[in-house]
Motif scaffolding. Structure first.
Motif, PDB file in Angstrom:
ATOM      1  N   LEU A  75      -1.071   3.222  -7.136  1.00 27.07           N
ATOM      2  CA  LEU A  75      -1.015   2.618  -8.470  1.00 27.07           C
ATOM      3  C   LEU A  75      -0.377   1.300  -8.329  1.00 27.07           C
ATOM      4  N   SER A  76      -0.679   0.462  -9.307  1.00 28.55           N
ATOM      5  CA  SER A  76      -0.225  -0.862  -9.669  1.00 28.55           C
ATOM      6  C   SER A  76       0.093  -0.920 -11.169  1.00 28.55           C
ATOM      7  N   GLU A  77       0.947  -1.897 -11.564  1.00 26.05           N
ATOM      8  CA  GLU A  77       1.067  -1.973 -12.837  1.00 26.05           C
ATOM      9  C   GLU A  77       1.469  -3.104 -13.141  1.00 26.05           C
ATOM     10  N   SER A  78       1.355  -3.615 -14.523  1.00 30.51           N
ATOM     11  CA  SER A  78       1.832  -4.994 -15.228  1.00 30.51           C
ATOM     12  C   SER A  78       2.498  -4.577 -16.630  1.00 30.51           C
ATOM     13  N   ALA A  79       2.671  -5.508 -17.279  1.00 29.20           N
ATOM     14  CA  ALA A  79       3.533  -5.084 -18.419  1.00 29.20           C
ATOM     15  C   ALA A  79       2.527  -4.388 -19.550  1.00 29.20           C
TER      16      ALA A  79
END
Length: 103
Positions: A75-79
């Motif tokens: 998992l990776s995330e941004s706003a």
């Protein structure tokens, strides 16, 4: 076994009766939160989801890893989005094919 789940490998330790319910969870996740998907190669699928799906994705992928340890979920995330990279070893590409078809 559900005819739609014939691609589930013998290595999966989730009881056969529970498999349609697990797939329904993935289907619901994709129906509610999918923004896009890219099959990078035979062993890799990148899925883009809404940020609101984070808790569901974390829970679902943790449980899936327990029964199908050959999956790697990153998992990776941004706003504004959550990215889920799903990888499998060469011997399990049919599983990724089956999952990809549900998108």
């Amino acid at each position: 076994m559900d005819d739609h789940l014939t691609w589930v490998p013998d290595a999966c330790t989730l009881p056969t009766a529970d498999r349609p319910f697990r797939m329904a969870e993935f289907d619901q996740l994709f129906a509610d939160h999918l923004r896009g998907a890219d099959r990078v190669d035979a062993q890799t699928l990148d899925v883009t989801l809404t940020p609101a799906s984070r808790e569901t994705v974390a829970d679902l992928t943790a449980r899936e890893t327990e029964c199908c340890s050959f999956f790697t979920f990153t998992l990776s995330e941004s706003a504004d989005e959550l990215r889920l990279r799903i990888t499998v070893p060469p011997t399990q590409t049919a599983v990724l094919d089956g999952l990809s078809e549900r998108l």
